[in-house]
Motif scaffolding. Structure first.
Motif, short mmCIF file in Angstrom:
data_model
loop_
_atom_site.label_atom_id
_atom_site.label_comp_id
_atom_site.label_asym_id
_atom_site.label_seq_id
_atom_site.Cartn_x
_atom_site.Cartn_y
_atom_site.Cartn_z
N ILE A 28 0.58 -1.19 -0.09
CA ILE A 28 -0.12 -0.20 -0.14
C ILE A 28 0.85 1.39 0.02
CG2 ILE A 28 -1.86 1.27 1.34
CD1 ILE A 28 -2.83 -1.31 2.13
N ARG A 239 -16.73 -2.25 -0.90
CA ARG A 239 -16.31 -2.94 0.37
C ARG A 239 -17.25 -4.30 0.55
NH1 ARG A 239 -19.06 -4.49 4.29
NH2 ARG A 239 -20.39 -2.41 4.22
N PHE A 267 -10.32 -4.88 4.19
CA PHE A 267 -9.80 -3.60 4.14
C PHE A 267 -8.65 -3.25 3.45
CE2 PHE A 267 -7.69 -0.18 6.49
CZ PHE A 267 -8.30 0.89 6.25
N CYS A 271 -7.72 -1.19 -0.25
CA CYS A 271 -6.95 0.03 -0.10
C CYS A 271 -5.90 -0.16 -0.97
CB CYS A 271 -6.32 0.30 1.31
SG CYS A 271 -7.91 0.80 2.46
N PRO A 275 -6.84 2.91 -3.85
CA PRO A 275 -6.09 3.84 -2.77
C PRO A 275 -7.14 5.00 -2.44
CG PRO A 275 -4.93 3.79 -4.83
CD PRO A 275 -5.86 2.56 -5.06
N SER A 276 -7.99 5.29 -3.51
CA SER A 276 -8.83 6.37 -3.03
C SER A 276 -9.87 6.16 -2.01
CB SER A 276 -9.59 6.61 -4.46
OG SER A 276 -10.40 5.61 -4.89
N LEU A 277 -10.01 4.94 -1.72
CA LEU A 277 -10.79 4.51 -0.43
C LEU A 277 -10.26 4.97 0.83
CD1 LEU A 277 -11.79 0.77 -1.57
CD2 LEU A 277 -13.24 2.89 -1.96
N LEU A 278 -9.08 5.48 0.76
CA LEU A 278 -8.50 5.77 2.02
C LEU A 278 -9.03 7.10 2.45
CD1 LEU A 278 -4.89 4.95 1.41
CD2 LEU A 278 -6.10 3.79 3.17
N TRP A 284 -15.10 4.33 5.01
CA TRP A 284 -14.78 4.31 6.43
C TRP A 284 -15.82 3.92 7.38
CZ3 TRP A 284 -9.95 3.90 8.52
CH2 TRP A 284 -8.86 4.00 7.60
#
Length: 422
Positions: A28, A239, A267, A271, A275-278, A284
């Motif tokens: 990541i 997710r 999770f 990610c 990575p945009s999910l971060l 979240w």
């Protein structure tokens, strides 16, 4: 006998899980480094050409001047906002734009959604799609534009009417409107259940050696995958779909499903790939919701299943998520106490209104929905301090291993709920 029924864990030893987490964090980190390099390249350019499809377009007024706000998805993968003073209808359009990036765009905004000035070089009006025809079919069945936007949101993940969004927040049912694992769970039950009814007679007669969970599950996974793609991969739904696919695989392999290592693995994998999910708030909150479901099930799994379904999960999730939600959302209304009851009703309501829209009677509940959304009139504002947030998160993590901390967590959530609603 208990040992015979015990399923193997996803990670047989804690050591193997720790190594998995460390390796994933390295990957990541590398992926974030790559994205950061792309970000630096982007903001260092005086201008940047791209093609983008319009997601939403709406009018706005400032200093007596009207202009359009556009949300677009670039062919290069990023999502951004821009403005235009042109009077064109940008719905169903594909644009050629000259962007003017600068250092005011943060890296987190670049990963998520950012604003950038632009010039529209060319506009291509796209022909109506199959999704457009479905949206139109839903719209025709409702007199109220806001109610039509509600149904299109829960069916196709389209933006909801802003004023209606505020009313829904006051009712505490925003999670019912934003497509998530709750919706996907209902859809899985429908698709898998209906397919199983058709599959069983043929299986018993022609191929009793086949495994229904594999055959029917595979079809259900593919159908849900097409649906997630069709509605545009909303973060919370993405997710949920990943959990469905890997959960189905784990059931086939007879591996323990309800575990925090499973949730953590999902999770980290998501990610890494996205990575945009971060920087996605909905993602979240979705992960937090599943975490507390797992936490509740861990300490109530031997209780009556109906009691868990009808009481423990709805009320438990509502209470435990209150502090988390009020870290970012301030709106509080007494009508939010209806949320657990409305969530239960939604399990029946969702497939029922799907059927009603298919047969052309989608407006049956319009008057009831208008009355429901008109209930909240006033609201107060409460925000959980960061120091309290960190304590609550720490207790939540500790509750995985300590039952006393779990009941302490429940007690604090209940006390906070009393503080909010009295």
């Amino acid at each position: 006998m208990g040992q015979a029924l015990e399923k193997p864990k996803l990670f047989p030893e804690n050591k193997s899980f720790v190594w998995f987490v460390l390796v994933m964090l390295v990957f990541i980190g590398v992926r974030i480094g790559y994205e950061y390099h792309a970000y630096q390249t982007f903001i260092s350019k005086p201008f940047y050409y791209t093609y983008a499809s319009v997601i939403t377009s709406y009018d706005k007024t400032k200093n007596a001047k009207r202009y359009k706000v556009l949300k677009l998805k670039s062919d290069d993968g990023f999502t951004f906002y821009t403005t235009s003073h042109q009077k064109k209808d940008f719905n169903h359009a594909r644009l050629r734009l000259q962007l003017f990036p600068n250092k005011s765009i943060s890296f987190s905004s670049y990963l998520g959604t950012f604003y950038v000035k632009s010039k529209i070089k060319n506009t291509e009006v796209l022909p109506p799609t199959f999704k457009d025809s479905l949206l139109h079919a839903v719209n025709k069945q409702h007199n109220e534009e806001a109610i039509a936007s509600f149904y299109n949101a829960i069916f196709f993940a389209t933006p909801i009417d802003p004023k209606l969004r505020e009313k829904i927040a006051l009712l505490g049912v925003s999670h019912l409107v934003a497509l998530s694992g709750f919706h996907l769970g209902i859809l899985w039950a429908l698709v898998y259940g209906l397919m199983l009814l058709l599959y069983r007679p043929s299986q018993q007669r022609f191929f009793p050696y086949r495994h229904a969970l594999f055959d029917v599950g595979l079809v259900a996974v593919l159908v849900l995958g097409v649906y997630v793609w069709f509605v545009g991969f909303p973060p919370s739904l993405l997710r949920s779909y990943a959990m469905v696919v890997l959960g189905w695989a784990m059931l086939l392999l007879a591996i323990e499903l309800l575990s925090f290592t499973f949730l953590a693995s999902i999770f980290l994998l998501l990610c890494l790939v996205f990575p945009s999910l971060l920087v996605s708030l909905s993602f979240w909150l979705s992960v937090a919701g599943v975490f507390y479901i797992f936490l509740l099930l861990q300490y109530t799994k031997h209780w009556n299943k109906w009691l868990i379904t009808l009481l423990v999960i709805p009320l438990g999730i509502f209470a435990l998520m209150l502090p988390i939600v009020h870290v970012v959302f301030t709106v509080t209304s007494g009508y939010q106490l209806l949320s657990p009851f409305l969530s239960l009703l939604f399990i029946i309501f969702y497939p029922l209104v799907m059927l009603l829209h298919i047969i052309g009677f989608g407006g049956v509940f319009d008057s009831a929905l208008v009355a429901l959304f008109s209930l909240p009139k006033e609201a107060s504002e409460h925000l959980l301090p960061w120091w309290a947030t960190l304590i609550y998160i720490g207790l939540s993590v500790g509750a995985i291993w300590h039952k006393k901390l779990f009941y302490t967590l429940l007690g604090l959530a209940f006390v906070y709920g009393v503080y909010l609603f009295t």
